[in-house]
Design a protein around this motif. Structure first.
Motif, PDB file in Angstrom:
ATOM      1  N   ALA A   1       0.936  -1.428   0.226  1.00 53.67           N
ATOM      2  CA  ALA A   1      -0.091   0.238   0.159  1.00 53.67           C
ATOM      3  C   ALA A   1       1.011   1.208   0.482  1.00 53.67           C
ATOM      4  O   ALA A   1       0.672   1.966  -0.964  1.00 53.67           O
ATOM      5  CB  ALA A   1      -0.999   0.282   1.084  1.00 53.67           C
ATOM      6  N   ALA A   2       1.973   0.995   1.014  1.00 50.03           N
ATOM      7  CA  ALA A   2       3.276   2.676   0.491  1.00 50.03           C
ATOM      8  C   ALA A   2       3.605   2.909  -0.680  1.00 50.03           C
ATOM      9  O   ALA A   2       4.189   4.069  -1.110  1.00 50.03           O
ATOM     10  CB  ALA A   2       4.051   2.398   1.957  1.00 50.03           C
ATOM     11  N   VAL A   3       3.617   1.729  -1.203  1.00 45.77           N
ATOM     12  CA  VAL A   3       4.544   1.712  -2.814  1.00 45.77           C
ATOM     13  C   VAL A   3       3.349   2.100  -3.257  1.00 45.77           C
ATOM     14  O   VAL A   3       4.431   3.339  -4.740  1.00 45.77           O
ATOM     15  CB  VAL A   3       5.039   0.198  -2.756  1.00 45.77           C
ATOM     16  CG1 VAL A   3       5.393   0.125  -4.890  1.00 45.77           C
ATOM     17  CG2 VAL A   3       5.822  -0.210  -1.826  1.00 45.77           C
TER      18      VAL A   3
ATOM     19  N   SER B   1       3.186   5.905  -5.549  1.00 41.90           N
ATOM     20  CA  SER B   1       4.017   5.756  -7.183  1.00 41.90           C
ATOM     21  C   SER B   1       2.697   7.268  -7.076  1.00 41.90           C
ATOM     22  O   SER B   1       3.111   7.689  -8.010  1.00 41.90           O
ATOM     23  CB  SER B   1       3.259   4.621  -7.677  1.00 41.90           C
ATOM     24  OG  SER B   1       4.324   3.522  -7.154  1.00 41.90           O
ATOM     25  N   LEU B   2       1.639   7.315  -7.025  1.00 40.25           N
ATOM     26  CA  LEU B   2       0.668   8.207  -6.945  1.00 40.25           C
ATOM     27  C   LEU B   2       1.360   9.399  -6.576  1.00 40.25           C
ATOM     28  O   LEU B   2       1.033   9.757  -7.339  1.00 40.25           O
ATOM     29  CB  LEU B   2      -0.422   7.607  -6.443  1.00 40.25           C
ATOM     30  CG  LEU B   2      -1.020   6.363  -6.316  1.00 40.25           C
ATOM     31  CD1 LEU B   2      -2.480   5.916  -6.049  1.00 40.25           C
ATOM     32  CD2 LEU B   2      -1.492   6.638  -8.833  1.00 40.25           C
ATOM     33  N   ARG B   3       1.355   9.630  -5.575  1.00 38.87           N
ATOM     34  CA  ARG B   3       2.332  10.828  -5.250  1.00 38.87           C
ATOM     35  C   ARG B   3       3.213  11.459  -6.112  1.00 38.87           C
ATOM     36  O   ARG B   3       3.657  13.019  -6.251  1.00 38.87           O
ATOM     37  CB  ARG B   3       2.931  11.484  -3.702  1.00 38.87           C
ATOM     38  CG  ARG B   3       2.729  12.247  -3.191  1.00 38.87           C
ATOM     39  CD  ARG B   3       3.028  12.300  -1.862  1.00 38.87           C
ATOM     40  NE  ARG B   3       2.535  11.227  -0.919  1.00 38.87           N
ATOM     41  CZ  ARG B   3       3.152  10.105  -0.009  1.00 38.87           C
ATOM     42  NH1 ARG B   3       3.938   9.762  -0.760  1.00 38.87           N
ATOM     43  NH2 ARG B   3       2.179   8.850   0.203  1.00 38.87           N
TER      44      ARG B   3
ATOM     45  N   THR C   1      -5.108   3.605   3.827  1.00 42.64           N
ATOM     46  CA  THR C   1      -4.998   4.328   5.729  1.00 42.64           C
ATOM     47  C   THR C   1      -4.513   4.541   6.551  1.00 42.64           C
ATOM     48  O   THR C   1      -3.442   4.927   7.711  1.00 42.64           O
ATOM     49  CB  THR C   1      -6.675   5.061   5.777  1.00 42.64           C
ATOM     50  OG1 THR C   1      -7.474   3.569   6.176  1.00 42.64           O
ATOM     51  CG2 THR C   1      -7.893   5.693   5.064  1.00 42.64           C
ATOM     52  N   ALA C   2      -3.566   3.245   6.667  1.00 45.38           N
ATOM     53  CA  ALA C   2      -2.938   2.667   7.749  1.00 45.38           C
ATOM     54  C   ALA C   2      -1.728   3.232   7.499  1.00 45.38           C
ATOM     55  O   ALA C   2      -0.553   3.330   8.440  1.00 45.38           O
ATOM     56  CB  ALA C   2      -2.433   1.482   7.947  1.00 45.38           C
ATOM     57  N   VAL C   3      -1.561   4.045   6.196  1.00 43.14           N
ATOM     58  CA  VAL C   3      -0.078   4.597   5.862  1.00 43.14           C
ATOM     59  C   VAL C   3      -0.089   5.888   6.255  1.00 43.14           C
ATOM     60  O   VAL C   3      -1.175   6.466   5.743  1.00 43.14           O
ATOM     61  CB  VAL C   3       0.537   4.230   4.458  1.00 43.14           C
ATOM     62  CG1 VAL C   3       1.909   5.005   3.970  1.00 43.14           C
ATOM     63  CG2 VAL C   3       0.204   3.002   3.780  1.00 43.14           C
ATOM     64  N   PRO C   4       0.602   6.392   6.846  1.00 43.07           N
ATOM     65  CA  PRO C   4       0.801   7.923   6.935  1.00 43.07           C
ATOM     66  C   PRO C   4       0.669   8.779   5.900  1.00 43.07           C
ATOM     67  O   PRO C   4       1.594   8.140   4.777  1.00 43.07           O
ATOM     68  CB  PRO C   4       2.507   8.122   8.056  1.00 43.07           C
ATOM     69  CG  PRO C   4       2.669   6.623   8.468  1.00 43.07           C
ATOM     70  CD  PRO C   4       1.801   5.984   7.884  1.00 43.07           C
ATOM     71  N   GLY C   5      -0.328  10.038   6.081  1.00 46.61           N
ATOM     72  CA  GLY C   5       0.506  10.716   5.039  1.00 46.61           C
ATOM     73  C   GLY C   5      -1.278  10.393   3.441  1.00 46.61           C
ATOM     74  O   GLY C   5      -0.379  10.515   2.327  1.00 46.61           O
ATOM     75  N   ALA C   6      -1.594   9.231   3.839  1.00 48.46           N
ATOM     76  CA  ALA C   6      -2.068   8.518   2.997  1.00 48.46           C
ATOM     77  C   ALA C   6      -3.104   9.538   2.108  1.00 48.46           C
ATOM     78  O   ALA C   6      -4.226  10.002   1.049  1.00 48.46           O
ATOM     79  CB  ALA C   6      -2.853   7.083   3.134  1.00 48.46           C
ATOM     80  N   SER C   7      -3.614  10.208   3.295  1.00 49.27           N
ATOM     81  CA  SER C   7      -4.803  11.829   3.065  1.00 49.27           C
ATOM     82  C   SER C   7      -4.321  12.562   1.603  1.00 49.27           C
ATOM     83  O   SER C   7      -4.381  13.118   0.839  1.00 49.27           O
ATOM     84  CB  SER C   7      -5.012  12.573   3.733  1.00 49.27           C
ATOM     85  OG  SER C   7      -4.499  13.120   4.290  1.00 49.27           O
TER      86      SER C   7
END
Length: 425
Positions: A265-267, A271-273, A295-301
């Motif tokens: 999920a973080a990957v 990549s999207l960011r 949403t468990a990944v910090p900064g997902a918002s």
């Protein structure tokens, strides 16, 4: 330096609780050159705990004991081990005052009388602070050897191990012995390929690994490849691991998505960011697990705008604009509906990318054409769409968990292609 581990808890013996503490301690002490020679699990019985700790001290001279330091009647570790050292329990009034202050600060009312025993420590023992709980750790030294007592609650134990126990053990290590046994590991994370498939792909390279062992660790998210080496110092160990990883990665191709604790999920979010895109989700059988993973990944918002859990067909029509005739013709678990769900999520949230999951998680709801474990996945990004049908083994939890990983991986494969053209959703 040799060390044994004793984990205490009847719940561990009965299989009600998985002993994650043992794995974390083993990895932490190996990293500083301590040789863990034995692990023992004991129920909440004072005599059995004393016997196990005594035997461990006889063999290794140093033992870490986890569990049994709480305030209830089944927490008997401290008294059992103190008895081995002939150390009576004495009230630590400073710690008692600290406990009372903690309860008052967090508005829990007055401290229960049962917590008072946690302020009793064996005479001569050293305290290990516990910033996350009420059970302080203890170190007892004597003719028997060294016993380190830690609480069994994983997040409390983990912090105390990292901040206090590992530095203590490192300080006591004989420098020359430590230099000879620095243990380091590196993990390559893969998904979408079986353990046997990996073994076949890596066989030619694995035979040439020098000074590094390779372990295959299959799980619901994929197969982790754990590389481990023993070297004279950390620099040499890290160099050996990097060389081995570099040798393996070409054979893994895009099946490898990260290293060590990196989550897929973080990957995806990273990549999207990097290309300035946003993401939405549409879920049926996973019931929000994809959104939860993101949403468990910090900064997902910054990237993930939201999702829809459309479990019932009526919700798919109302909330994702899935045409009712599509559901009637193909059924909820179908390629057409999965693709329509992803498109609906992208429209609803105005995102550049979207994923959707719909399937039969079981144990009911299956048909001969769509048995339990049948899941349709859809991803779209930058004007490209991709769908996939997968059939997962296992019970409901496993099917749902594997579906989350699979749909994220589907999107990962699409992003490299889609990033080459502007979004057209």
């Amino acid at each position: 330096m040799e060390l044994e581990l004793v984990t205490v808890g009847t719940e561990l013996l009965l299989g009600h609780t998985v002993d994650t503490n043992a794995a974390e301690i083993a990895e932490a002490v190996a990293a500083i050159g301590v040789r863990l020679t034995r692990r023992t699990t004991i129920g909440d019985d004072g005599a059995a705990i004393a016997d196990a700790v005594s035997a461990a001290l006889d063999r290794a001279g140093t033992v870490i004991v986890t569990g049994g330091l709480g305030p209830t009647r089944d927490d008997v570790t401290k008294r059992a081990v103190a008895g081995l050292y002939g150390a009576p329990l004495e009230l630590d009034r400073a710690y008692l005052a600290d406990l009372e202050h903690r309860f008052a600060r967090f508005r829990r009312g007055s401290m229960p009388e049962s917590n008072r025993c946690q302020a009793e420590i064996p005479r001569g023992a050293s305290r290990i602070p516990n910033p996350r709980g009420t059970a302080q750790g203890l170190v007892l030294d004597g003719a028997l050897g060294t016993a380190v007592l830690l609480p069994g609650v994983p997040h409390e134990m983990r912090a105390m191990l990292r901040d206090s126990v590992v530095p203590l053990l490192a300080q006591r290590l004989d420098a020359s012995a430590a230099a000879a046994r620095i243990v380091r590991s590196l993990t390559l994370r893969t998904t979408g390929i079986t353990e046997s498939g990996l073994a076949d792909a890596l066989a030619p390279v694995e035979q040439k690994l020098d000074g590094v062992t390779l372990a295959y660790l299959p799980g619901w998210d994929g197969v982790d490849l754990r590389l481990t080496t023993v070297a004279s110092d950390a620099t040499e160990a890290d160099h050996l691991l990097q060389m081995a990883a570099s040798a393996l990665e070409p054979s893994l191709g895009d099946r490898c998505y990260g290293r060590n604790e990196e989550d897929l999920a973080a990957v995806i979010l990273r990549s999207l960011r990097a290309i300035g895109w946003t993401l939405a989700t549409a879920e049926s059988c996973t019931g929000g697990l994809v959104g939860g993973r993101l949403t468990a990944v910090p900064g997902a918002s910054l990237t993930y705008l939201g999702g829809v859990v459309a479990y019932a067909n009526a919700s798919k029509v109302r909330d994702l604009d899935v045409p009712k005739d599509l559901l009637d013709r193909h059924g909820a678990v179908s390629e057409a509906v999965a693709a329509a769900m992803a498109a609906g999520a992208a429209r609803r949230f105005g995102t550049d990318a979207a994923v959707a999951v719909t399937g039969v998680a079981g144990p009911e709801g299956d048909t001969p054409e769509k048995p339990v474990g049948t899941v349709w996945l859809a991803a779209r990004a930058g004007g490209y769409d991709r769908t996939a049908c997968v059939r997962f083994p296992g019970a409901r939890d496993e099917v749902r968990h594997r579906s989350v990983q699979a749909v994220l991986d589907l999107l990962r494969g699409l992003l490299g292609r889609a990033a080459d053209r502007p979004p057209a959703i």
